[in-house]
Scaffold this active site. Structure first.
Site, short mmCIF file in Angstrom:
data_model
loop_
_atom_site.label_atom_id
_atom_site.label_comp_id
_atom_site.label_asym_id
_atom_site.label_seq_id
_atom_site.Cartn_x
_atom_site.Cartn_y
_atom_site.Cartn_z
N CYS A 2 -0.97 2.20 7.91
CA CYS A 2 -0.57 0.86 8.35
C CYS A 2 -1.79 0.23 8.99
O CYS A 2 -2.79 0.88 9.18
CB CYS A 2 0.56 0.96 9.38
SG CYS A 2 1.98 1.80 8.74
N ARG A 27 -4.16 -1.79 3.93
CA ARG A 27 -3.71 -0.51 4.51
C ARG A 27 -2.21 -0.36 4.42
O ARG A 27 -1.66 0.70 4.69
CB ARG A 27 -4.14 -0.41 5.97
CG ARG A 27 -5.63 -0.41 6.21
CD ARG A 27 -5.92 -0.28 7.67
NE ARG A 27 -5.36 0.93 8.19
CZ ARG A 27 -5.95 2.12 8.06
NH1 ARG A 27 -7.09 2.22 7.44
NH2 ARG A 27 -5.39 3.20 8.52
N TRP A 74 3.05 0.19 5.85
CA TRP A 74 3.34 0.85 4.57
C TRP A 74 4.42 1.87 4.91
O TRP A 74 4.15 2.86 5.60
CB TRP A 74 2.08 1.52 4.02
CG TRP A 74 2.24 1.99 2.61
CD1 TRP A 74 2.55 1.23 1.51
CD2 TRP A 74 2.08 3.31 2.12
NE1 TRP A 74 2.61 2.00 0.38
CE2 TRP A 74 2.32 3.28 0.71
CE3 TRP A 74 1.75 4.53 2.69
CZ2 TRP A 74 2.25 4.42 -0.08
CZ3 TRP A 74 1.68 5.66 1.89
CH2 TRP A 74 1.93 5.59 0.53
N ASN A 100 0.66 3.51 13.88
CA ASN A 100 0.31 3.96 12.54
C ASN A 100 0.30 5.48 12.58
O ASN A 100 -0.34 6.08 13.44
CB ASN A 100 -1.07 3.42 12.15
CG ASN A 100 -1.54 4.02 10.82
OD1 ASN A 100 -0.71 4.44 10.00
ND2 ASN A 100 -2.84 4.12 10.64
N GLY A 101 1.06 6.11 11.67
CA GLY A 101 1.09 7.58 11.64
C GLY A 101 2.53 8.06 11.49
O GLY A 101 3.41 7.29 11.13
N GLU A 480 -10.88 10.21 -14.31
CA GLU A 480 -11.04 9.06 -13.40
C GLU A 480 -10.71 7.75 -14.11
O GLU A 480 -10.00 6.90 -13.56
CB GLU A 480 -12.46 9.03 -12.84
CG GLU A 480 -12.78 7.82 -11.98
CD GLU A 480 -11.85 7.65 -10.78
OE1 GLU A 480 -11.13 8.60 -10.43
OE2 GLU A 480 -11.82 6.55 -10.22
N LYS A 484 -7.69 5.13 -12.99
CA LYS A 484 -7.93 3.70 -12.75
C LYS A 484 -6.93 2.85 -13.50
O LYS A 484 -6.31 1.93 -12.97
CB LYS A 484 -9.36 3.33 -13.18
CG LYS A 484 -10.42 3.81 -12.24
CD LYS A 484 -10.54 2.97 -11.00
CE LYS A 484 -10.19 3.54 -9.68
NZ LYS A 484 -10.03 4.87 -9.32
N GLU A 487 -3.27 3.24 -12.09
CA GLU A 487 -2.95 2.77 -10.73
C GLU A 487 -3.03 1.25 -10.59
O GLU A 487 -2.42 0.70 -9.68
CB GLU A 487 -3.80 3.47 -9.68
CG GLU A 487 -5.27 3.14 -9.71
CD GLU A 487 -6.00 3.82 -8.55
OE1 GLU A 487 -5.45 3.92 -7.45
OE2 GLU A 487 -7.14 4.24 -8.77
N HIS A 503 -3.85 21.93 -28.73
CA HIS A 503 -2.87 22.85 -28.12
C HIS A 503 -1.62 22.11 -27.66
O HIS A 503 -0.92 22.55 -26.76
CB HIS A 503 -3.53 23.59 -26.95
CG HIS A 503 -4.72 24.39 -27.38
ND1 HIS A 503 -4.61 25.54 -28.13
CD2 HIS A 503 -6.04 24.14 -27.24
CE1 HIS A 503 -5.83 26.00 -28.40
NE2 HIS A 503 -6.72 25.17 -27.88
N LYS A 602 -4.38 2.02 0.60
CA LYS A 602 -5.79 2.36 0.48
C LYS A 602 -6.09 3.72 1.08
O LYS A 602 -6.87 4.49 0.57
CB LYS A 602 -6.66 1.29 1.16
CG LYS A 602 -8.17 1.58 1.05
CD LYS A 602 -8.64 1.61 -0.37
CE LYS A 602 -10.09 1.98 -0.49
NZ LYS A 602 -10.49 2.23 -1.90
C1 AGP Z 1 -8.36 5.99 -5.98
O1 AGP Z 1 -8.48 4.87 -6.83
C2 AGP Z 1 -7.03 6.05 -5.28
N1 AGP Z 1 -6.81 4.88 -4.53
C3 AGP Z 1 -6.76 7.33 -4.56
O2 AGP Z 1 -6.66 8.32 -5.55
C4 AGP Z 1 -7.81 7.81 -3.53
O3 AGP Z 1 -8.98 8.22 -4.19
C5 AGP Z 1 -7.22 9.02 -2.78
O4 AGP Z 1 -6.09 8.59 -2.08
C6 AGP Z 1 -8.21 9.67 -1.81
O5 AGP Z 1 -8.56 8.75 -0.81
P1 AGP Z 1 -9.82 9.10 0.14
O6 AGP Z 1 -11.02 9.18 -0.75
O7 AGP Z 1 -9.88 7.98 1.13
O8 AGP Z 1 -9.54 10.42 0.80
#
Ligand code: AGP
Length: 607
Positions: A2, A27, A74, A100-101, A480, A484, A487, A503, A602
């Site tokens: 958050c 956040r 969040w 936050n937490g 990767e 991308k 997400e 396989h 994030k």
């Molecule tokens: C990456 O595009 C994502 N948003 C997510 O996988 C991110 O890499 C993951 O949550 C790890 O975050 P961090 O690198 O801040 O630990």
């Protein structure tokens, strides 16, 4: 995950809080609220939805007051709703808190508080903080907060205001990020730097369980015994611009274009007379000899960078490396001891599972090396050694420049280890270093050459599935690229080791299935060609990524995007660029919220 902002000073608090929260929406953004105090009266306004929805709630009359706290959420405990939004007030209405937490023992606390007659208005864990504060309130805010903190288990960054104390407020953090901004006759708290950058560059980085007592004139930092803690001011170098979009439509596009600079900032200062020099780094030839095993532990994109790290360190240094997803690593009782080096990779430095993996490894005696982007983050402060990626603030939820700077750091580290173990010939190291220096310019020219990607994305943004294939390093980048796409465009996608196709997965390929084939590894190229032919024979449309000058690929692929020539080991940092851009343009064409994809935050600071 958050966002928290707090303010006390000569300005009206509400506008400062709102502007700060807008910078923190990445956040968490399913609800928002502020609480301000004027004439010894607390006004709390909060709502489900975005900051814009909160502003609508003011109906033109923004609450007055020079002291306030704000929050953008969040959801973890309790679905997004007005009642579950922060700030949460005590029953008297005199106290308001933001958090936050996760308070892990909130159910026990809630039961105790209800038995004492306190009434709850929400399903959140946070609300227990407001009622505990009322219960412990002895007229001294610092005392009150210390007593509250001693009851809490779990992670928290808390801001607390009290209408009987209109000239002060308090805050504290444990396992959730919180910084203090020091202004001229005004002071701030925030979850992250961009929230307060336009007011001050001078901040205190807080450690766990440090109580912050703020007035307009001063900031005091105390331990739980109220003993003063002296801290140095940290001067933030980012401009406000750096945290803004800089003219790009989305933060993600801006951050894709920032990669040449970000990689240069990360690499150049570390290359000194053909050697690799890190700032806070204690591993030398003798201590590296003690290391019998390396783990690289991370989540999501950082995990994908870790996979490349494994490949490079094993190839250059000949030390065994295992790569683990943090949420798995921490529960499988890994074989870690004092001869283990655990490399923790994290952009935010606050990811709960990754932080927990760090602590688990430390408990087992391992040496911890962190590769993080956020200076002073929890992971950075708890590691033995830290290598910062200097990507600058990455605001888009989808990681791009953090990933490529993590790769750059892995290249540097693998060369360093290769030199220390003497398994990497100095001549090869010198060539690699030379190529490293050229990478930023190659990224720049590559981005400029990819105009076609936008058109290609327009053709494919309605696909149901898109597959990514690769071998060796290309497989790791395929993972990767697939993440991308998923997400930010919500298109289903899978990445596969190309040799694995036969396989099972090839059963999914039918006429018109779109397949990205990453074919940059010279020594694996012939193998990749046959994999491309396999999927072509089943009707797939193949988009290939290959090195400049490779004409053969054109004979089999429907479309080809080229990356500048570079040695196989360093291709990943280039191969990912077209995949980032493809994902970006697909998301834009689909009208998705590119910078704030649904269901994602994030920084995942809860498990
Ligand atoms: C990456 O595009 C994502 N948003 C997510 O996988 C991110 O890499 C993951 O949550 C790890 O975050 P961090 O690198 O801040 O630990």
């Amino acid at each position: 995950m958050c966002g928290i902002v707090g303010y006390i000073g000569r300005k009206e608090a509400a506008p400062v809080l709102l502007e700060g929260l807008k910078k923190l929406e990445y956040r968490g953004y399913d609800s928002a609220g502020i609480a301000v105090i004027a004439n010894k009266k607390t006004t709390v306004i909060k709502t489900k939805g975005r900051i814009a929805d909160l502003e609508k709630k003011f109906e033109g009359k923004i609450p007055k007051g020079n002291l306030g706290i704000g929050h953008t959420r969040w959801a973890t405990h309790g679905a997004p709703s007005d009642a579950n939004s922060h700030p949460h007030a005590s029953n008297s209405g005199k106290i308001a808190v933001v958090h936050n937490g996760i308070i892990e023992n909130y159910l026990d606390l809630k039961k105790m508080l209800i038995e004492k007659g306190y009434k709850f208005a929400s399903e959140t864990d946070t609300e227990v903080i407001a009622h505990l504060a009322e219960m412990y309130d002895d007229g001294d805010l610092v005392n009150t907060l210390i007593k509250v903190v001693k009851d809490l288990r779990g992670s928290f960054a808390i801001g607390l205001i009290h209408e009987d104390h209109p000239d002060e407020f308090v805050a504290v953090r444990k396992d959730s990020p919180l910084i203090v901004g020091v202004g001229e006759k005004e002071n701030f708290i925030a979850s992250d730097i961009p929230a307060i950058l336009e007011y001050t560059r001078r901040i205190y980085l807080l450690n766990d369980l440090e109580i912050v007592h703020l007035t307009a004139e001063k900031v005091e930092i105390l331990d739980l015994n109220k003993k003063k803690i002296e801290k140095n001011i940290f001067e933030v170098e980012w401009d406000v611009e750096a945290a803004e979009k800089n003219g790009y439509e989305h933060f993600m596009l801006k951050e894709i274009h920032e990669q040449p600079k970000a990689v240069q900032n990360t690499v150049t200062p570390r290359i000194v007379n053909n050697d690799i020099v890190f700032d806070k780094f204690s591993i030398d030839e003798s201590s590296l000899k003690e290391i019998s095993k390396i783990f690289v532990v991370a989540c999501g994109t950082a995990y994908h960078a870790g996979m490349v790290g494994k490949y490079l360190i094993e190839n250059f240094a000949r030390i065994p490396v295992e790569v683990d997803i943090a949420s798995e690593f921490r529960y499988r009782n890994p074989i870690v001891d004092k001869n283990t080096l655990v490399i923790i990779v994290s952009q935010s430095g606050e990811t709960a599972d990754t932080l927990a993996a760090l602590r688990e490894s430390k408990k087992k005696g391992a040496k911890i090396l962190a590769i993080v982007n956020v200076v002073g983050s929890s992971i950075a402060r708890e590691a033995d050694d830290v290598i910062y990626t200097w990507a600058g603030p990455e605001i888009a939820v989808a990681s791009t420049k953090a990933y490529t700077t993590q790769l750059a750091t892995m290249y540097l580290l693998a060369i360093k280890f290769g030199l220390l173990t003497k398994n990497l010939p100095t001549s090869r190291a010198r060539n690699l270093i030379k190529e490293l220096r050229e990478i930023p310019a190659k990224i720049d020219s590559l981005i400029g050459s990819l105009k076609e990607i936008e058109t290609m994305a327009r053709r494919h943004h309605c696909e149901k599935d898109i597959f990514y294939l690769g071998r060796g390093l290309d497989y790791m980048v395929a993972l990767e690229g697939s993440l991308k796409l998923k997400e930010i465009s919500y298109i289903h996608s899978e990445a596969y080791a190309a040799g694995e196709l036969k396989h099972g997965t090839i059963a999914l390929i039918e006429h018109g299935t779109v397949v990205f084939a990453l074919a940059t590894q010279d020594e694996l190229f012939e193998k990749m060609l046959s994999n491309i032919k396999e999927v072509k024979a089943r009707g797939a449309t193949v988009i290939a990524i290959a090195k400049e000058g490779n004409e053969k690929i054109k004979e089999v692929a429907d479309e080809v995007f080229y990356i500048p020539n570079i040695t196989d080991a360093l291709t990943s940092i280039l191969t990912v660029i077209p995949l980032q851009m493809f994902a970006y343009y697909c998301a834009v064409d689909k009208g998705c919220d590119v910078d704030k994809p649904r269901n994602l935050a994030k920084s995942v600071t809860v498990e």
